[in-house]
Design an enzyme around this catalytic site. Sequence first.
Site, PDB file in Angstrom:
ATOM      1  N   ASP A 184       0.818  -1.211   0.000  1.00 16.77           N
ATOM      2  CA  ASP A 184       0.000   0.000   0.000  1.00 16.77           C
ATOM      3  C   ASP A 184       0.857   1.268   0.000  1.00 16.77           C
ATOM      4  OD1 ASP A 184       1.012  -0.240   2.532  1.00 16.77           O
ATOM      5  OD2 ASP A 184      -0.889   0.090   3.588  1.00 16.77           O
ATOM      6  N   HIS A 214      21.557   1.626 -20.298  1.00 18.50           N
ATOM      7  CA  HIS A 214      20.651   2.073 -19.246  1.00 18.50           C
ATOM      8  C   HIS A 214      20.845   1.201 -18.000  1.00 18.50           C
ATOM      9  CE1 HIS A 214      17.648   4.173 -22.202  1.00 18.50           C
ATOM     10  NE2 HIS A 214      18.768   4.846 -22.025  1.00 18.50           N
ATOM     11  N   ASP A 233      25.453   9.288 -15.678  1.00 25.15           N
ATOM     12  CA  ASP A 233      24.424   9.928 -16.509  1.00 25.15           C
ATOM     13  C   ASP A 233      23.316  10.357 -15.557  1.00 25.15           C
ATOM     14  OD1 ASP A 233      22.349  10.595 -18.252  1.00 25.15           O
ATOM     15  OD2 ASP A 233      22.781   8.970 -19.643  1.00 25.15           O
ATOM     16  N   ASP A 287      20.320  16.757 -18.460  1.00 29.00           N
ATOM     17  CA  ASP A 287      20.657  15.375 -18.827  1.00 29.00           C
ATOM     18  C   ASP A 287      22.133  15.348 -19.224  1.00 29.00           C
ATOM     19  OD1 ASP A 287      20.804  12.771 -19.706  1.00 29.00           O
ATOM     20  OD2 ASP A 287      19.539  13.064 -21.470  1.00 29.00           O
ATOM     21  N   HIS A 319      23.435   3.672 -30.198  1.00 28.35           N
ATOM     22  CA  HIS A 319      22.394   4.664 -29.929  1.00 28.35           C
ATOM     23  C   HIS A 319      22.632   5.895 -30.789  1.00 28.35           C
ATOM     24  CE1 HIS A 319      25.094   7.288 -27.587  1.00 28.35           C
ATOM     25  NE2 HIS A 319      25.472   6.233 -26.877  1.00 28.35           N
ATOM     26  N   HIS A 329      18.789  13.679 -28.478  1.00 28.28           N
ATOM     27  CA  HIS A 329      17.330  13.722 -28.472  1.00 28.28           C
ATOM     28  C   HIS A 329      16.872  15.078 -27.980  1.00 28.28           C
ATOM     29  CE1 HIS A 329      17.711  13.189 -24.098  1.00 28.28           C
ATOM     30  NE2 HIS A 329      18.530  12.187 -24.351  1.00 28.28           N
ATOM     31  N   HIS A 358      13.398  12.636 -22.591  1.00 27.70           N
ATOM     32  CA  HIS A 358      13.254  12.419 -24.031  1.00 27.70           C
ATOM     33  C   HIS A 358      12.007  13.187 -24.417  1.00 27.70           C
ATOM     34  CE1 HIS A 358      15.443   8.495 -22.952  1.00 27.70           C
ATOM     35  NE2 HIS A 358      16.319   9.346 -23.435  1.00 27.70           N
ATOM     36  N   GLU A 382      25.428  13.434 -27.446  1.00 28.95           N
ATOM     37  CA  GLU A 382      25.990  12.422 -26.550  1.00 28.95           C
ATOM     38  C   GLU A 382      26.614  11.233 -27.280  1.00 28.95           C
ATOM     39  OE1 GLU A 382      22.847  10.171 -24.442  1.00 28.95           O
ATOM     40  OE2 GLU A 382      21.442  11.644 -25.250  1.00 28.95           O
ATOM     41  N   TYR A 396      31.408   1.889 -26.336  1.00 24.57           N
ATOM     42  CA  TYR A 396      31.158   0.901 -25.290  1.00 24.57           C
ATOM     43  C   TYR A 396      31.770  -0.421 -25.734  1.00 24.57           C
ATOM     44  CZ  TYR A 396      27.668   4.560 -24.816  1.00 24.57           C
ATOM     45  OH  TYR A 396      27.047   5.778 -24.737  1.00 24.57           O
ATOM     46  N   ARG A 433      30.724   7.910 -22.490  1.00 28.83           N
ATOM     47  CA  ARG A 433      29.720   8.778 -23.107  1.00 28.83           C
ATOM     48  C   ARG A 433      29.951  10.190 -22.567  1.00 28.83           C
ATOM     49  NH1 ARG A 433      25.633   5.909 -22.258  1.00 28.83           N
ATOM     50  NH2 ARG A 433      24.627   6.819 -20.426  1.00 28.83           N
ATOM     51  N   GLU A 442      28.035  13.884 -22.683  1.00 32.80           N
ATOM     52  CA  GLU A 442      26.733  14.434 -23.064  1.00 32.80           C
ATOM     53  C   GLU A 442      26.552  15.841 -22.511  1.00 32.80           C
ATOM     54  OE1 GLU A 442      22.019  13.133 -22.708  1.00 32.80           O
ATOM     55  OE2 GLU A 442      23.475  12.367 -21.252  1.00 32.80           O
TER      56      GLU A 442
END
Length: 454
Positions: A41, A244, A261, A272, A356, A360, A367, A389, A393, A411, A413
């Site tokens: 709950d 991710h 990130d 971001d 990727h 964006h 996004h 970005e 990898y 990365r 960004e």
Amino acid sequence: MRKPLVDPKIFQKRRDQLAKTMQDGSALVLMSHPEMIRNYDVHHPYRQNTDMFYLTGFEESQSVLVFIPGSENPTTLFVKKKDPTMETWEGFHFGVDGAKEAFQVDQTFPIDELEERLPKMIVDCSAVYYSQNHHYGQDEKINGVLRKVRALRGRSGEGNIPLMDSYPLIGELRVIKSEFEQNEMRSACKISSEAHIELMRATRPGINERALHGLFIKEIKQRGAAREGYGTIVAGGNNAVTLHYVFNDCDLVDGEMILIDAGAEYHYYTGDITRTYPINGEFSAAQRKLYEGVLKVQKNLVDAVKPGTTFKDLNEQMAEGLTDILLEVGILKGDRKKLLEGKTNAEKAYFKFCPHGVGHFLGSDVHDAGKSKKDRSRPLEAGMCLTIEPGLYISKDDTDVAAEFRGIGIRIEDNLLVTPDGNENMTAKCPKEIDDLESLIGSNSDIWAGAVTE
């Protein structure tokens, strides 16, 4: 008593803009996000539907906006009634009268009257804008309303009221940021940048990823952010090759790199930022080679962002730049032209190491809304915000790659605002040059004094 987060006049102007794009005689029905159970709950912390906030500023759950331009009462909010008993448990609710006064709408009603009142409100409308297939229970409620509308129309021959998707309609308003929104974005990016700097200063071998995650939340909240803009990624070593990565629970290892990130959400606008750097504060020769290459590509891409440029253009530039790096360090071999062949980026050789896109749209959602076209060919315009970005990898298990490069995910960004003659890098103050990083990393490791480490 709580107050609206933003001046209600801002939302009135947005509704006025929206009215100009809606079909004549139509209505918009926009529902708040449902509350979601975390366990048993206990609910997840509530965050309003972005479009609902964008048009009203109203943050409470169990609320609905009905907007009928040109009608006697264009803006209607259905909200929870004041209930002192529930407020004892849940905290302040504006209630019917309070919501009307505070948010300056034309009329308000209790949410439990929605299914009775809404059919009569929209029966004569030419169409209804509503975004389906986000939540089954809400769709069922709207379908019930539409059945009542059909019954109210009787034998008029009009049939069902046409239903159109509100998401792209509102999204096109959101994609170009007003001066007010640009300032909100700058604030979100400033908070995010400062928090990243504190994480750089606190990074050292032996601490856990979750410790840095927790520090990020502390740093953004003490600077005025309500929450993270999305699930923060704190990925040490090979964890960084998972795009991710969600666990954030491993100890940081001396000699490896860390990818973070993370972005702060301020007044429903988010930063971001991704930064990657060595955990011990010193790039190894292999790490430096890859990082310098990605940084060069990233800076060239940032310089290329201006009105008229497309994500398609930027993706192609990224593909060429990353391919050159991979050829230079020997990870890719062969003819450059052939390696870049393919109708899509996914068909090109570099894509194995960067699966990727280049970036964006960015705004109230990480996004963000706005049509970019399937082939990403929409030209950028002044007022758009976006990320740049590029990354590389390389899995620790990829035996086709020299051992020195395995287990590295990089990365970099930044967050850009397109201006009439180029762009503004809103996250430029977040360090990414090698010398700047090496001087910062671990410079505040005393922050962990007394912390339990394994």
